[in-house]
Write an enzyme that holds these catalytic residues in place. Structure first.
Site, PDB file in Angstrom:
ATOM      1  N   HIS A 226      -3.653   6.864  -3.691  1.00 39.50           N
ATOM      2  CA  HIS A 226      -2.341   6.632  -4.344  1.00 39.50           C
ATOM      3  C   HIS A 226      -2.489   6.698  -5.778  1.00 39.50           C
ATOM      4  O   HIS A 226      -2.046   7.478  -6.606  1.00 39.50           O
ATOM      5  CB  HIS A 226      -1.690   5.306  -3.916  1.00 39.50           C
ATOM      6  CG  HIS A 226      -0.236   5.232  -4.774  1.00 39.50           C
ATOM      7  ND1 HIS A 226      -0.208   4.781  -6.178  1.00 39.50           N
ATOM      8  CD2 HIS A 226       0.937   5.525  -4.236  1.00 39.50           C
ATOM      9  CE1 HIS A 226       1.094   4.661  -6.348  1.00 39.50           C
ATOM     10  NE2 HIS A 226       1.799   5.187  -5.420  1.00 39.50           N
ATOM     11  N   ASP A 227      -3.796   6.260  -6.422  1.00 34.93           N
ATOM     12  CA  ASP A 227      -4.093   5.747  -7.574  1.00 34.93           C
ATOM     13  C   ASP A 227      -5.448   6.762  -8.046  1.00 34.93           C
ATOM     14  O   ASP A 227      -5.924   6.511  -8.993  1.00 34.93           O
ATOM     15  CB  ASP A 227      -4.345   4.545  -8.066  1.00 34.93           C
ATOM     16  CG  ASP A 227      -2.940   3.451  -7.969  1.00 34.93           C
ATOM     17  OD1 ASP A 227      -1.873   4.332  -7.702  1.00 34.93           O
ATOM     18  OD2 ASP A 227      -3.253   2.265  -8.039  1.00 34.93           O
ATOM     19  N   THR A 228      -5.773   7.504  -7.116  1.00 36.82           N
ATOM     20  CA  THR A 228      -7.160   8.140  -7.207  1.00 36.82           C
ATOM     21  C   THR A 228      -6.872   9.789  -6.750  1.00 36.82           C
ATOM     22  O   THR A 228      -5.954  10.103  -6.959  1.00 36.82           O
ATOM     23  CB  THR A 228      -8.139   7.418  -6.578  1.00 36.82           C
ATOM     24  OG1 THR A 228      -7.761   7.268  -4.999  1.00 36.82           O
ATOM     25  CG2 THR A 228      -8.506   6.096  -7.129  1.00 36.82           C
TER      26      THR A 228
END
Length: 472
Positions: A226-228
């Site tokens: 999600h954040d990577t």
């Protein structure tokens, strides 16, 4: 959606503000079977499961969800390419909408009830989920949520020490990726809520050989991509999943593992997501092959229904356009799929978001209505009917959608009902607004203000998605 396709994340979550953080993968624990302070949650007792219930095609079904990735991006990953040689690639598998949260809800509840955002929601007690179907047949289940602080945690998110950078804090866990806890029929039943477990519990359960027959696994916000990036996800899979594939306490010869994504990152394409079937229960002749049958997140429901002869929820799992069973399971259970496959022009658009009426859509609000109780499950059974169900309000009798936002009214399902298990037993806290900065306020009384047809605990949903997706 993820912040960017670079290893930089700029997030602002409730209770914590973040500077840009460059992420380099580091294992959160010594091994997938090791407890770790990085997971934040205490280690509890191992699961207690009933006797094994044999299935027709498999005895254990494990779903692992990754985030927000287009099919072609996942297909370019060396890790996914390597895993595909060990598994069955489902190359016509689709998410059912955008953004993340409604997909997680749909996969366990058969519908996303009109949701078109990632706000705080809870779904009333009489709305059934896959848990009702499994428990009726005594099939054991659990959900494992990385970085959830304690079993049965119901809040919007949780911020803990930033174990990757060792600098401040980070919000690794979010409720929107935990579909079952959104259902009050799980969150408000202690014996169920406490089966929503953290990864320290997972480590203990694997070591004790008590992984249940049905599991839903959600990595944290960096490990799920999600954040990577997809490369970061690949590092996590090499650390976590690849060793477990060789561990018979996780993956025995009757285990199927569904590795999939919640949705595509690009909203303008039709939501096709890279999906693999892995595990010892996959027939040897299907390894390193491709199945182009049209599947959706509802396939995860219909496949387990077929395997264990379960009832249906009467929603997407009985929608004959959307509920194809994984083909080799369908053949073993005498289920006939609908024939849609590949690039068939009859495949419906499944990237529609925000415009589908439902009780979780403040701009196109309709009350919860009864499911299709005349539907038939892929297991040849009828529809599960909650003892709290009032079947009087059907989709045909539902009122026209109303715009609560335009009229200044709150969505009645956007307030935290206060179920809390911090001490291992249920405590109901006073109602409070959710942690979401955009979630509307309101409570059970808000439903009453909308009219006599909206009664919490009495009305249940059919798939609000049906009208938009039944395009054949």
């Amino acid at each position: 959606m993820r912040a960017a396709l670079v290893l930089v994340s700029t997030l602002a979550c409730a209770g914590s503000a973040f500077a840009a953080s460059a992420f380099t993968f580091e294992p959160p624990a010594a091994s997938p079977e090791s407890s770790s302070a990085n997971y934040t949650g205490q280690t509890n007792n191992t699961l207690s499961n009933g006797p094994l219930v044999p299935g027709k095609a498999f005895d254990r079904f494990i779903q692992i969800w990754i985030e927000n990735t287009d099919y072609e991006t996942a297909a370019s990953s060396p890790v996914f390419q390597n895993l595909s040689t060990q598994g069955l690639l489902l190359d016509s598998f689709y998410a059912v909408t955008h953004p993340s949260e409604p997909n997680y809800i749909a996969a366990v509840g058969g519908d996303f009830f009109g949701a078109g955002d990632d706000n705080f929601y809870h779904i009333p007690q009489n709305i059934s989920s896959v848990v009702d179907l499994l428990e009726e047949k005594n099939v054991s289940w659990a959900s494992y949520q990385e970085n959830m602080p304690y079993d049965g945690f119901t809040s919007f998110n949780f911020t803990s020490e930033d174990y990757l950078n060792g600098n401040g804090t980070y919000t690794y866990y979010v409720r929107k990726h935990n579909g079952l806890i959104i259902f009050d029929s799980v969150a408000n039943v202690s014996s169920r809520a406490l089966r929503i477990r953290n990864f320290n519990d997972f480590a203990n359960d694997v070591k004790a050989d008590v992984i249940p027959q049905w599991s839903f696994v959600t990595p944290n916000l960096v490990n799920d991509g999600h954040d990577t990036t997809i490369d970061f996800v690949g590092d996590w899979l090499n650390y976590w999943l690849v060793p477990l594939l060789a561990d018979t306490k996780f993956n025995n010869n009757r285990t199927l593992i569904l590795l999939t994504f919640d949705e595509t990152e690009t909203y303008t394409i039709n939501n096709r997501i890279y999906t693999l079937v892995l595990g010892g229960g996959l027939p040897e002749n299907l390894r390193n092959t491709t199945d182009s049958t049209f599947y959706t997140h509802y396939t995860a429901l219909s496949t387990v229904e077929a395997n264990w002869g379960l009832k249906a929820l009467g929603r997407g799992d009985t929608n004959t356009t959307l509920n194809n069973v994984i083909d080799f399971v369908a053949k073993k259970t005498n289920w006939t799929n609908n024939g849609l496959a590949g690039n068939d022009t009859r495949i419906p658009l499944l990237n529609i978001t925000g415009t589908i009426p439902g009780p979780l859509n403040a701009e196109f609000y309709i009350p919860f209505v009864a499911p299709n109780t005349s539907g038939v499950s892929a297991g040849g059974q009828g529809v599960f009917v909650s003892p709290l169900l009032d079947t009087a309000l059907t989709l045909a009798k539902a009122p026209q959608p109303v715009n609560l936002t335009a009229s200044g009214q709150a969505n009645p399902w956007g307030t935290d009902p206060g179920f809390n298990y911090a001490n291992g037993t249920e405590v109901i806290q006073p109602p409070a607004a959710s942690a979401s900065s955009t979630a509307p306020a309101g409570g059970k009384n808000a439903a009453v203000k909308l009219g006599a047809g909206v009664r919490e605990g009495l009305l249940v949903v059919v798939g609000a998605v049906v009208g938009a997706l039944m395009l054949l």
